[in-house]
Design an enzyme around this catalytic site. Sequence first.
Site, mmCIF file in Angstrom:
data_model
loop_
_atom_site.group_PDB
_atom_site.id
_atom_site.type_symbol
_atom_site.label_atom_id
_atom_site.label_comp_id
_atom_site.label_asym_id
_atom_site.label_seq_id
_atom_site.Cartn_x
_atom_site.Cartn_y
_atom_site.Cartn_z
ATOM 1 C CG HIS A 109 19.025 -38.721 -0.049
ATOM 2 N ND1 HIS A 109 19.387 -39.980 0.365
ATOM 3 C CD2 HIS A 109 20.172 -38.010 -0.133
ATOM 4 C CE1 HIS A 109 20.700 -40.025 0.538
ATOM 5 N NE2 HIS A 109 21.206 -38.833 0.239
ATOM 6 C CG ASN A 127 1.139 1.033 4.329
ATOM 7 O OD1 ASN A 127 0.861 -0.168 4.238
ATOM 8 N ND2 ASN A 127 2.369 1.485 4.243
ATOM 9 N N GLY A 128 -1.113 -0.545 6.557
ATOM 10 C CA GLY A 128 -0.857 -1.280 7.796
ATOM 11 C C GLY A 128 -2.002 -2.228 8.067
ATOM 12 C CE LYS A 148 12.001 -3.405 -4.683
ATOM 13 N NZ LYS A 148 12.785 -4.527 -5.209
ATOM 14 C CE LYS A 168 14.273 -12.360 -7.981
ATOM 15 N NZ LYS A 168 14.870 -11.711 -6.855
ATOM 16 C CB CYS A 181 -0.953 0.089 1.182
ATOM 17 S SG CYS A 181 -2.110 -1.265 1.288
ATOM 18 C CD GLU A 195 17.088 -14.475 -5.498
ATOM 19 O OE1 GLU A 195 16.352 -14.773 -4.543
ATOM 20 O OE2 GLU A 195 16.787 -13.567 -6.306
ATOM 21 C CD GLU A 253 10.084 -12.335 -6.351
ATOM 22 O OE1 GLU A 253 11.290 -12.389 -6.632
ATOM 23 O OE2 GLU A 253 9.592 -11.423 -5.667
ATOM 24 N NE ARG A 276 4.691 1.831 0.094
ATOM 25 C CZ ARG A 276 5.668 1.670 0.977
ATOM 26 N NH1 ARG A 276 6.909 1.865 0.624
ATOM 27 N NH2 ARG A 276 5.407 1.319 2.209
ATOM 28 C CD1 TRP A 304 0.134 -6.485 -2.686
ATOM 29 C CD2 TRP A 304 -0.293 -6.899 -0.532
ATOM 30 N NE1 TRP A 304 0.515 -7.787 -2.413
ATOM 31 C CE2 TRP A 304 0.267 -8.061 -1.098
ATOM 32 C CE3 TRP A 304 -0.645 -6.922 0.829
ATOM 33 C CZ2 TRP A 304 0.483 -9.222 -0.370
ATOM 34 C CZ3 TRP A 304 -0.430 -8.092 1.547
ATOM 35 C CH2 TRP A 304 0.136 -9.227 0.945
HETATM 36 C C1 AGP Z 1 12.662 -10.440 -3.985
HETATM 37 O O1 AGP Z 1 12.673 -10.583 -5.364
HETATM 38 C C2 AGP Z 1 11.325 -10.461 -3.384
HETATM 39 N N1 AGP Z 1 10.470 -9.480 -3.965
HETATM 40 C C3 AGP Z 1 11.214 -10.558 -1.874
HETATM 41 O O2 AGP Z 1 11.509 -11.885 -1.527
HETATM 42 C C4 AGP Z 1 12.066 -9.601 -1.021
HETATM 43 O O3 AGP Z 1 13.425 -9.911 -1.160
HETATM 44 C C5 AGP Z 1 11.618 -9.686 0.443
HETATM 45 O O4 AGP Z 1 10.266 -9.351 0.548
HETATM 46 C C6 AGP Z 1 12.453 -8.826 1.359
HETATM 47 O O5 AGP Z 1 12.365 -7.481 1.016
HETATM 48 P P1 AGP Z 1 13.365 -6.435 1.653
HETATM 49 O O6 AGP Z 1 14.734 -6.774 1.116
HETATM 50 O O7 AGP Z 1 12.887 -5.095 1.185
HETATM 51 O O8 AGP Z 1 13.315 -6.599 3.126
#
Ligand code: AGP
Length: 621
Positions: free
Chosen positions: A513, A109-110, A616, A494, A2, A490, A497, A27, A83
């Site tokens: 295993h 926001n929250g 984000k 990626k 948000c 990672e 996502e 956001r 969001w």
């Molecule tokens: C990364 O591609 C993601 N969007 C997500 O996992 C992100 O790294 C995570 O939410 C942590 O965010 P931050 O680094 O702003 O704390």
Amino acid sequence: MCGIVGYIGDQVAAPLLIEGLTRLEYRGYDSAGIAVLSPPHKAGAGDAEPTVTTVRRVGRVRDLAAALPKRLTGTAGIGHTRWATHGPATEHNAHPHRSEDGRISLVHNGIIDNAAQIRAKLEADGVTLTSDTDTEVIAHLVARSSAPTLEGAVLDALARIDGTYAIAVLDTHHPDRILVARNGSPLILGVGEREMFVASDVSALIRHTTSVIRLDDGELATVTARGYRTFTRESEDTGRVPVEIDLAADDLELGGHRHFMHKEILEQPDAVAAALRGRLDERFGTARLDGLNLGPRELRSFRRVKILGCGSAYYVGQIGAAMIEELARIPADAEPASEFRYRNPIIEPDTLYVVVSQSGETADTAFAVQEVKRKGGQVIGVVNVVGSTIAREVDGGVYLHAGPEIAVASTKALTNMAVAFAMLALLLGRVRDLSVSDGQRIIAGLRRLPDQIRAILADEASIEKTARELATAQSLFFIGRVRGYPVAREGAQKLKEVSYIHAEAYQTSELKHGPLALINPAMPTVALIPDDELTDRNLAAGEQILARRGPLVAVTHPRVDLSALDTAEHPVPAIVVPKNEPELDPILLTIPLQLLAYHAALALGHDIDKPRNLAKSVTVE
Ligand code: AGP
């Protein structure tokens, strides 16, 4: 998670609110809305009150902009991009929310933890709620307060809610002001010439002012066209003065790229150079990290390192823990901050806690900081956004200097996190048993990184070809072992996502295993096969996959001989990454996996910078 904006001044508010929301759209982007105070309709209507025009739309900010009435000339307003947490993305649930009489408009926001109880009480009192949100109750509480001032009414309402919030409130009875408050969600004031801005982060106001105040938790502000007053929940002035921010508006533009994710991937050579600048000491083979606020004696006293972060930041934390163990020989591990904070962790006096976050606003990570501090632990931050909540709460830290990262999928910030961990590992190693020459070896390796990243990026066309082939799969494995395992995690993250392809990471050693049962011609595996002490083991695992007719892509180093795998019958596409020092190789091995994810998503036609269901900056629990 948000985004909120506000404007009060001499200019027409609506275009400024829309511009700010567009910048904050990363956001949250399932619905958006604005409320603008308009002067009374009748000319000369002396003491008549202004009216509020509220427009809300499901979808993107551009859909909201298209829906705005032509004549929306008010010069004070608030806006929100959502969001969803409570209730689906519908127009009713979009912010701003209003009190029944239309007097109060509010964006939030929250999360309000006791919203259900307050809803029940309001409904019992005859209030008709029009949304499923937790936010709406705040608007009703403010409107129902008997306090004569807006400040008093907001304080009354806040006294009844539990949870996290950044709020901005408009009141038709007090049209000269916006009232804002912060507790656990970021909120910034921008100070202009006869105008003031409110925003969740600086990107929303950077085009208009670089003079900002970052409110603290528990702080409120009355914002008018002529200035502001900051105060506590006990109504005591906090007398905050603005600081200048060092950020160019152009950093927030696409600059000819199709997507921010692509722009940010290509920015990595410069971002890494910025992270290293002025921090390497060749002569003594160590790193200078003055922001840690830790002298050699303190650095020596730690017997363990615990790294805390969420999502990809956690995976880079695992890469960092391996670097610290290898270079400093201190037991180190990483844990998701989102789990750590809930398990009543034992905080040990001789453990260095390190939190890692791009945004510096991730709620789970911020709560982990508080948990460590509450129990007397020492916590430092590895953070990108200067002045963010986490950066301000830790005892010291290392800024990443990656520049603003807009794409939801993090790339350059993660790479700089790994670089920062390498420098921290170097420093911790050099106050222990790491030799000067080994320190100098790592420094030379760090200095090679920008050019080596350039070399990987120059290979984009062939990585794109591989990505297009992988994009047809329903599901993929990423495998790596020891240093390579967090890289595989990672890589899978990626891909998930941005391409929405199911991907799972495994330790190569664990394949036999259990997961080997899933290998078949429709299940490709991206295998990390670096040139290190485990190369033969990794090649053997590749052969086991090929023997089960599983397609394989190798991410490897120049001297690794793939001839046992790459046969006419089973061609194995190879992404060859320049070799660095073994401890630093994970940094480079991650880069092609970013391009794989990006090009798979591009081939599938997805909205790469704003993947579905994500945001984000995850400022809710
Ligand atoms: C990364 O591609 C993601 N969007 C997500 O996992 C992100 O790294 C995570 O939410 C942590 O965010 P931050 O680094 O702003 O704390």
